[in-house]
Design a protein around this motif. Structure first.
Motif, PDB file in Angstrom:
ATOM      1  N   GLU A 157      94.066  22.047  56.500  1.00  0.00           N
ATOM      2  CA  GLU A 157      94.387  20.619  56.480  1.00  0.00           C
ATOM      3  C   GLU A 157      93.225  19.693  56.127  1.00  0.00           C
ATOM      4  OE1 GLU A 157      98.059  20.159  59.504  1.00  0.00           O
ATOM      5  OE2 GLU A 157      96.107  20.207  60.475  1.00  0.00           O
ATOM      6  N   THR A 158      92.045  20.240  55.961  1.00  0.00           N
ATOM      7  CA  THR A 158      90.900  19.392  55.663  1.00  0.00           C
ATOM      8  C   THR A 158      90.342  19.773  54.299  1.00  0.00           C
ATOM      9  OG1 THR A 158      90.394  19.324  58.029  1.00  0.00           O
ATOM     10  CG2 THR A 158      88.698  18.525  56.535  1.00  0.00           C
ATOM     11  N   PRO A 159      90.779  19.097  53.239  1.00  0.00           N
ATOM     12  CA  PRO A 159      90.267  19.444  51.911  1.00  0.00           C
ATOM     13  C   PRO A 159      88.812  19.000  51.760  1.00  0.00           C
ATOM     14  CG  PRO A 159      91.663  17.494  51.788  1.00  0.00           C
ATOM     15  CD  PRO A 159      91.738  17.996  53.205  1.00  0.00           C
ATOM     16  N   GLY A 160      88.040  19.783  51.035  1.00  0.00           N
ATOM     17  CA  GLY A 160      86.651  19.407  50.796  1.00  0.00           C
ATOM     18  C   GLY A 160      85.787  19.615  52.025  1.00  0.00           C
ATOM     19  N   GLU A 161      84.747  18.822  52.111  1.00  0.00           N
ATOM     20  CA  GLU A 161      83.769  18.961  53.191  1.00  0.00           C
ATOM     21  C   GLU A 161      84.370  18.524  54.520  1.00  0.00           C
ATOM     22  OE1 GLU A 161      79.455  17.066  54.234  1.00  0.00           O
ATOM     23  OE2 GLU A 161      79.784  17.837  52.215  1.00  0.00           O
ATOM     24  N   VAL A 162      84.120  19.322  55.547  1.00  0.00           N
ATOM     25  CA  VAL A 162      84.649  19.020  56.877  1.00  0.00           C
ATOM     26  C   VAL A 162      83.633  18.196  57.660  1.00  0.00           C
ATOM     27  CG1 VAL A 162      86.087  21.083  56.926  1.00  0.00           C
ATOM     28  CG2 VAL A 162      83.761  21.177  57.857  1.00  0.00           C
ATOM     29  N   GLN A 163      84.101  17.564  58.731  1.00  0.00           N
ATOM     30  CA  GLN A 163      83.208  16.757  59.558  1.00  0.00           C
ATOM     31  C   GLN A 163      82.128  17.646  60.172  1.00  0.00           C
ATOM     32  OE1 GLN A 163      84.952  13.887  62.314  1.00  0.00           O
ATOM     33  NE2 GLN A 163      86.920  14.115  61.267  1.00  0.00           N
ATOM     34  N   GLY A 164      80.898  17.172  60.101  1.00  0.00           N
ATOM     35  CA  GLY A 164      79.785  17.910  60.692  1.00  0.00           C
ATOM     36  C   GLY A 164      79.381  19.139  59.914  1.00  0.00           C
ATOM     37  N   GLU A 165      79.789  19.240  58.656  1.00  0.00           N
ATOM     38  CA  GLU A 165      79.501  20.449  57.875  1.00  0.00           C
ATOM     39  C   GLU A 165      78.002  20.681  57.709  1.00  0.00           C
ATOM     40  OE1 GLU A 165      80.513  22.195  53.454  1.00  0.00           O
ATOM     41  OE2 GLU A 165      82.125  21.258  54.622  1.00  0.00           O
ATOM     42  N   ALA A 166      77.255  19.648  57.431  1.00  0.00           N
ATOM     43  CA  ALA A 166      75.811  19.811  57.237  1.00  0.00           C
ATOM     44  C   ALA A 166      75.146  20.321  58.513  1.00  0.00           C
ATOM     45  CB  ALA A 166      75.188  18.481  56.805  1.00  0.00           C
ATOM     46  N   GLU A 167      75.563  19.791  59.664  1.00  0.00           N
ATOM     47  CA  GLU A 167      74.972  20.232  60.932  1.00  0.00           C
ATOM     48  C   GLU A 167      75.341  21.685  61.213  1.00  0.00           C
ATOM     49  OE1 GLU A 167      76.767  17.494  60.518  1.00  0.00           O
ATOM     50  OE2 GLU A 167      75.390  15.840  60.974  1.00  0.00           O
ATOM     51  N   ARG A 168      76.572  22.056  60.936  1.00  0.00           N
ATOM     52  CA  ARG A 168      76.990  23.444  61.151  1.00  0.00           C
ATOM     53  C   ARG A 168      76.209  24.382  60.243  1.00  0.00           C
ATOM     54  NH1 ARG A 168      83.476  23.871  61.064  1.00  0.00           N
ATOM     55  NH2 ARG A 168      83.849  21.656  61.298  1.00  0.00           N
ATOM     56  N   ARG A 169      76.057  23.994  58.989  1.00  0.00           N
ATOM     57  CA  ARG A 169      75.318  24.828  58.042  1.00  0.00           C
ATOM     58  C   ARG A 169      73.879  25.047  58.533  1.00  0.00           C
ATOM     59  NH1 ARG A 169      75.907  21.870  53.794  1.00  0.00           N
ATOM     60  NH2 ARG A 169      77.788  22.895  53.064  1.00  0.00           N
ATOM     61  N   GLU A 170      73.265  23.977  59.009  1.00  0.00           N
ATOM     62  CA  GLU A 170      71.891  24.083  59.493  1.00  0.00           C
ATOM     63  C   GLU A 170      71.800  24.995  60.715  1.00  0.00           C
ATOM     64  OE1 GLU A 170      68.059  24.017  59.381  1.00  0.00           O
ATOM     65  OE2 GLU A 170      69.316  23.070  57.853  1.00  0.00           O
ATOM     66  N   GLU A 171      72.794  24.936  61.583  1.00  0.00           N
ATOM     67  CA  GLU A 171      72.801  25.799  62.759  1.00  0.00           C
ATOM     68  C   GLU A 171      72.907  27.271  62.361  1.00  0.00           C
ATOM     69  OE1 GLU A 171      72.859  27.123  66.726  1.00  0.00           O
ATOM     70  OE2 GLU A 171      72.135  25.297  65.780  1.00  0.00           O
ATOM     71  N   PHE A 172      73.752  27.568  61.390  1.00  0.00           N
ATOM     72  CA  PHE A 172      73.872  28.957  60.950  1.00  0.00           C
ATOM     73  C   PHE A 172      72.613  29.421  60.231  1.00  0.00           C
ATOM     74  CE2 PHE A 172      78.470  28.352  61.610  1.00  0.00           C
ATOM     75  CZ  PHE A 172      78.703  29.475  62.383  1.00  0.00           C
ATOM     76  N   ARG A 173      71.968  28.532  59.501  1.00  0.00           N
ATOM     77  CA  ARG A 173      70.689  28.902  58.867  1.00  0.00           C
ATOM     78  C   ARG A 173      69.644  29.240  59.924  1.00  0.00           C
ATOM     79  NH1 ARG A 173      70.519  24.223  54.233  1.00  0.00           N
ATOM     80  NH2 ARG A 173      71.856  25.277  52.735  1.00  0.00           N
ATOM     81  N   ARG A 174      69.639  28.462  60.994  1.00  0.00           N
ATOM     82  CA  ARG A 174      68.696  28.720  62.079  1.00  0.00           C
ATOM     83  C   ARG A 174      68.954  30.092  62.699  1.00  0.00           C
ATOM     84  NH1 ARG A 174      68.600  28.932  67.191  1.00  0.00           N
ATOM     85  NH2 ARG A 174      70.750  28.236  67.465  1.00  0.00           N
ATOM     86  N   LYS A 175      70.242  30.414  62.899  1.00  0.00           N
ATOM     87  CA  LYS A 175      70.578  31.723  63.467  1.00  0.00           C
ATOM     88  C   LYS A 175      70.189  32.844  62.511  1.00  0.00           C
ATOM     89  CE  LYS A 175      74.466  30.124  66.304  1.00  0.00           C
ATOM     90  NZ  LYS A 175      73.947  30.512  67.605  1.00  0.00           N
ATOM     91  N   ALA A 176      70.472  32.645  61.224  1.00  0.00           N
ATOM     92  CA  ALA A 176      70.144  33.674  60.234  1.00  0.00           C
ATOM     93  C   ALA A 176      68.645  33.893  60.137  1.00  0.00           C
ATOM     94  CB  ALA A 176      70.720  33.281  58.873  1.00  0.00           C
ATOM     95  N   ALA A 177      67.867  32.823  60.344  1.00  0.00           N
ATOM     96  CA  ALA A 177      66.413  32.929  60.229  1.00  0.00           C
ATOM     97  C   ALA A 177      65.828  33.897  61.250  1.00  0.00           C
ATOM     98  CB  ALA A 177      65.769  31.554  60.386  1.00  0.00           C
ATOM     99  N   ARG A 178      66.528  34.109  62.359  1.00  0.00           N
ATOM    100  CA  ARG A 178      66.027  35.047  63.365  1.00  0.00           C
ATOM    101  C   ARG A 178      65.992  36.476  62.842  1.00  0.00           C
ATOM    102  NH1 ARG A 178      68.869  34.676  68.869  1.00  0.00           N
ATOM    103  NH2 ARG A 178      67.157  36.077  69.329  1.00  0.00           N
ATOM    104  N   PHE A 179      66.789  36.767  61.805  1.00  0.00           N
ATOM    105  CA  PHE A 179      66.829  38.113  61.260  1.00  0.00           C
ATOM    106  C   PHE A 179      65.777  38.347  60.192  1.00  0.00           C
ATOM    107  CE2 PHE A 179      70.911  37.997  63.220  1.00  0.00           C
ATOM    108  CZ  PHE A 179      71.296  39.312  63.423  1.00  0.00           C
ATOM    109  N   THR A 180      65.309  37.289  59.580  1.00  0.00           N
ATOM    110  CA  THR A 180      64.378  37.463  58.476  1.00  0.00           C
ATOM    111  C   THR A 180      62.964  37.642  59.005  1.00  0.00           C
ATOM    112  OG1 THR A 180      64.144  35.061  58.246  1.00  0.00           O
ATOM    113  CG2 THR A 180      65.818  36.132  56.890  1.00  0.00           C
ATOM    114  N   GLU A 181      62.139  38.269  58.240  1.00  0.00           N
ATOM    115  CA  GLU A 181      60.795  38.635  58.707  1.00  0.00           C
ATOM    116  C   GLU A 181      59.943  37.418  59.027  1.00  0.00           C
ATOM    117  OE1 GLU A 181      60.596  42.831  56.243  1.00  0.00           O
ATOM    118  OE2 GLU A 181      59.361  41.135  55.629  1.00  0.00           O
ATOM    119  N   ASN A 182      60.049  36.381  58.222  1.00  0.00           N
ATOM    120  CA  ASN A 182      59.205  35.214  58.431  1.00  0.00           C
ATOM    121  C   ASN A 182      59.977  33.979  58.867  1.00  0.00           C
ATOM    122  OD1 ASN A 182      56.923  36.645  57.524  1.00  0.00           O
ATOM    123  ND2 ASN A 182      57.527  36.284  55.406  1.00  0.00           N
ATOM    124  N   GLY A 183      61.310  34.072  58.893  1.00  0.00           N
ATOM    125  CA  GLY A 183      62.101  32.877  59.130  1.00  0.00           C
ATOM    126  C   GLY A 183      61.868  32.224  60.469  1.00  0.00           C
ATOM    127  N   ALA A 184      61.651  33.028  61.497  1.00  0.00           N
ATOM    128  CA  ALA A 184      61.470  32.454  62.820  1.00  0.00           C
ATOM    129  C   ALA A 184      60.017  32.074  63.080  1.00  0.00           C
ATOM    130  CB  ALA A 184      61.944  33.437  63.887  1.00  0.00           C
TER     131      ALA A 184
END
Length: 199
Positions: free
Chosen positions: A104-131
């Motif tokens: 029901e929500t075409p295009g970008e959803v509310q808070g999408e940028a914040e959610r994306r940043e949160e997932f990037r932060r979580k993913a960074a824990r797996f990378t060698e230098n990300g954290a």
């Protein structure tokens, strides 16, 4: 006793979560939310700014809730996946909200940028230098994102399509079946992580 604005907001939020999970954005009714929350419609518009904004606030809050309650541990991925599986099982409304949001929500959803940043932060824990400080290797960062997205799908699918569970697996949600599916998802996540060079 005076008016408790925070208690009213909590009741509205709880009622809205149930209403949106059951009926989606288009089918939800502010009247029903207000009645269930023992609040007036004006309070909903005052606190949340209307149905669409309330829906976005509910989804963002549920995403934050799971983010605060569970985390993906690179050193214990299978156990992390088990905890996520349990959380989704205890909070089936999140899967329903995300499905409604996608429909029901075409295009970008509310808070999408914040959610994306949160997932990037979580993913960074797996990378060698990300954290630690240095930039992560882009290919490895992409592999982590792919892994996380796939694992989330493995977990959520168990709760998103109960009719397929019954047809494909020929089983209901008794404790033994849930435990078997949980173990299966944990093992799949472990194998996927190893195939991506993690774990």
């Amino acid at each position: 006793m005076g008016y408790d604005a925070e208690a009213t907001r909590r009741r509205i939020f709880q009622a809205a979560t149930a209403e949106f999970a059951a009926r989606g954005l288009a089918g939800a009714r502010i009247d029903r939310i207000a009645t269930e929350a023992r609040a007036n419609k004006q309070a909903i518009y005052l606190y949340f700014g209307g149905k669409e904004k309330l829906f976005g606030a509910v989804v963002r809050a549920k995403m934050a809730e799971i983010g605060n309650a569970t985390d993906i541990d690179p050193d214990g991925l299978a156990d992390s996946v088990g905890r996520l599986f349990d959380w989704y099982g205890e909070h089936p409304e999140l899967v329903r909200l995300l499905l409604w949001e996608a429909l029901e929500t075409p295009g970008e959803v509310q808070g999408e940028a914040e959610r994306r940043e949160e997932f990037r932060r979580k993913a960074a824990r797996f990378t060698e230098n990300g954290a630690g400080g240095g930039p992560a290797d882009p290919a490895r960062a992409r592999a982590v994102q792919d892994l996380m997205f796939t694992v989330f799908g493995l977990i959520a699918w168990n709760f998103a399509v109960p009719q397929l569970r019954r047809v494909v697996l020929d089983e209901e949600d008794d404790a033994a079946s849930v435990a078997r599916r949980r173990a299966s998802v944990m093992e799949a996540a472990r194998v996927l992580a190893e195939s991506h060079g993690f774990g």
